[in-house]
Design a protein around this motif. Sequence first.
Motif, PDB file in Angstrom:
ATOM      1  N   UNK A 182      -2.732  -0.987  -8.538  1.00 37.16           N
ATOM      2  CA  UNK A 182      -3.936   0.076  -9.566  1.00 37.16           C
ATOM      3  C   UNK A 182      -4.624  -0.813 -10.993  1.00 37.16           C
ATOM      4  N   UNK A 183      -4.775  -1.670  -9.947  1.00 34.75           N
ATOM      5  CA  UNK A 183      -5.667  -2.983 -11.808  1.00 34.75           C
ATOM      6  C   UNK A 183      -5.016  -4.089 -12.218  1.00 34.75           C
ATOM      7  N   UNK A 184      -3.580  -3.810 -11.597  1.00 33.50           N
ATOM      8  CA  UNK A 184      -2.970  -4.492 -12.691  1.00 33.50           C
ATOM      9  C   UNK A 184      -1.810  -5.613 -11.572  1.00 33.50           C
ATOM     10  N   UNK A 185      -1.699  -6.625 -12.211  1.00 34.66           N
ATOM     11  CA  UNK A 185      -0.912  -7.591 -11.321  1.00 34.66           C
ATOM     12  C   UNK A 185       0.929  -7.647 -11.712  1.00 34.66           C
ATOM     13  N   UNK A 186       0.920  -7.285 -10.863  1.00 30.75           N
ATOM     14  CA  UNK A 186       2.606  -7.359 -11.203  1.00 30.75           C
ATOM     15  C   UNK A 186       3.768  -7.753 -10.014  1.00 30.75           C
ATOM     16  N   UNK A 187       4.843  -8.164 -10.611  1.00 31.35           N
ATOM     17  CA  UNK A 187       5.868  -9.342  -9.963  1.00 31.35           C
ATOM     18  C   UNK A 187       6.929  -8.708  -9.998  1.00 31.35           C
ATOM     19  N   UNK A 188       8.249  -9.111  -8.851  1.00 32.00           N
ATOM     20  CA  UNK A 188       9.145  -8.509  -7.897  1.00 32.00           C
ATOM     21  C   UNK A 188      10.210  -9.139  -9.026  1.00 32.00           C
ATOM     22  N   UNK A 189      11.249  -8.345 -10.089  1.00 37.58           N
ATOM     23  CA  UNK A 189      12.247  -8.799 -10.837  1.00 37.58           C
ATOM     24  C   UNK A 189      13.852  -8.485  -9.689  1.00 37.58           C
ATOM     25  N   UNK A 215       0.950  -1.009  -0.016  1.00 36.53           N
ATOM     26  CA  UNK A 215      -0.024  -0.047  -0.146  1.00 36.53           C
ATOM     27  C   UNK A 215       1.277   1.106   0.309  1.00 36.53           C
ATOM     28  N   UNK A 216       2.130   0.998   0.512  1.00 38.25           N
ATOM     29  CA  UNK A 216       2.606   2.326   0.085  1.00 38.25           C
ATOM     30  C   UNK A 216       3.698   2.265  -0.652  1.00 38.25           C
ATOM     31  N   UNK A 217       3.652   1.984  -2.105  1.00 35.02           N
ATOM     32  CA  UNK A 217       4.062   1.693  -3.056  1.00 35.02           C
ATOM     33  C   UNK A 217       4.410   2.723  -4.033  1.00 35.02           C
ATOM     34  N   UNK A 218       4.933   3.522  -4.715  1.00 34.82           N
ATOM     35  CA  UNK A 218       4.948   3.775  -5.415  1.00 34.82           C
ATOM     36  C   UNK A 218       5.609   4.044  -7.380  1.00 34.82           C
ATOM     37  N   UNK A 219       4.910   4.831  -8.372  1.00 32.26           N
ATOM     38  CA  UNK A 219       5.634   4.445  -9.378  1.00 32.26           C
ATOM     39  C   UNK A 219       6.522   5.175  -9.973  1.00 32.26           C
ATOM     40  N   UNK A 220       7.577   4.443 -10.656  1.00 34.68           N
ATOM     41  CA  UNK A 220       9.081   4.619 -10.912  1.00 34.68           C
ATOM     42  C   UNK A 220       8.449   5.252 -12.915  1.00 34.68           C
ATOM     43  N   UNK A 221       8.114   5.940 -12.940  1.00 33.05           N
ATOM     44  CA  UNK A 221       7.881   6.499 -14.802  1.00 33.05           C
ATOM     45  C   UNK A 221       8.466   7.914 -15.152  1.00 33.05           C
ATOM     46  N   UNK A 222       9.441   8.432 -16.051  1.00 30.54           N
ATOM     47  CA  UNK A 222      10.839   7.221 -15.500  1.00 30.54           C
ATOM     48  C   UNK A 222      11.024   7.660 -14.476  1.00 30.54           C
ATOM     49  N   UNK A 223      10.726   8.815 -13.289  1.00 34.03           N
ATOM     50  CA  UNK A 223      11.983   9.022 -12.447  1.00 34.03           C
ATOM     51  C   UNK A 223      11.313   9.227 -11.255  1.00 34.03           C
TER      52      UNK A 223
END
Length: 218
Positions: A139-146, A85-93
């Motif tokens: 945000x409605x999309x399944x994300x996976x760690x890399x 829940x504390x995640x944030x997006x990098x797009x691109x910075x």
Amino acid sequence: MGQPYDPGSSGANPYQPGAYQPGPNQPGPYGYGGYPPPPPPKDRKGMRLWGKILTVVGIVILVASVAIGVVLAVSGIGQVVDQAEQAFVVDPRAEHRYDAGDTFALFRPDNTAATPSCEITGPAALERGSDVTAEFPYDGTQVQSFESFEVVEAGTYSFVCSDRVVVASIDIGGIFSGVGGVLLAVFGGGFGGVLMLIGIVLWVIAGRKPRTASPPAP
């Protein structure tokens, strides 16, 4: 003057072995009918006891494994969700402040074929984290760690990525707890179920009445 008795002159000697053949109404060496008595029934108390023990042990293992596994899985998944829940997006910075000892992972959408590349700069170089795969809906999309990292020195870190990346703090203990809970519920519950079935089978077999062999037709 009478002749001496000759047993061979009047046919088979009744005292010779195998010469006596009892009739249907004459007693033989085993009583009327000439058939040996049936063998005594086998003692199945031991089988019945083991059947009860395995059944009870199997039920206990099954219930305990499922209950404990569900608790661990829910607890671990809950910790991962709280961090997500504390995640944030990098797009691109993007920039984010971390404390020493924090761990975070880079996540990409499952439907993305290529793995994004990211450059992270801050007060000190980051240490590579454990190679643990985690995923969650964002945000409605399944994300996976890399990729994952551990912060050595507190401060603000800058992220520059080639594609959209979600950054989320992760709890390795929570991930292992969730995975371990699922495995315990599946394999522990399955083992308990197998023991229970074996015990029931032994219990049923021991409870059957032994079959008595019918004498052959005359």
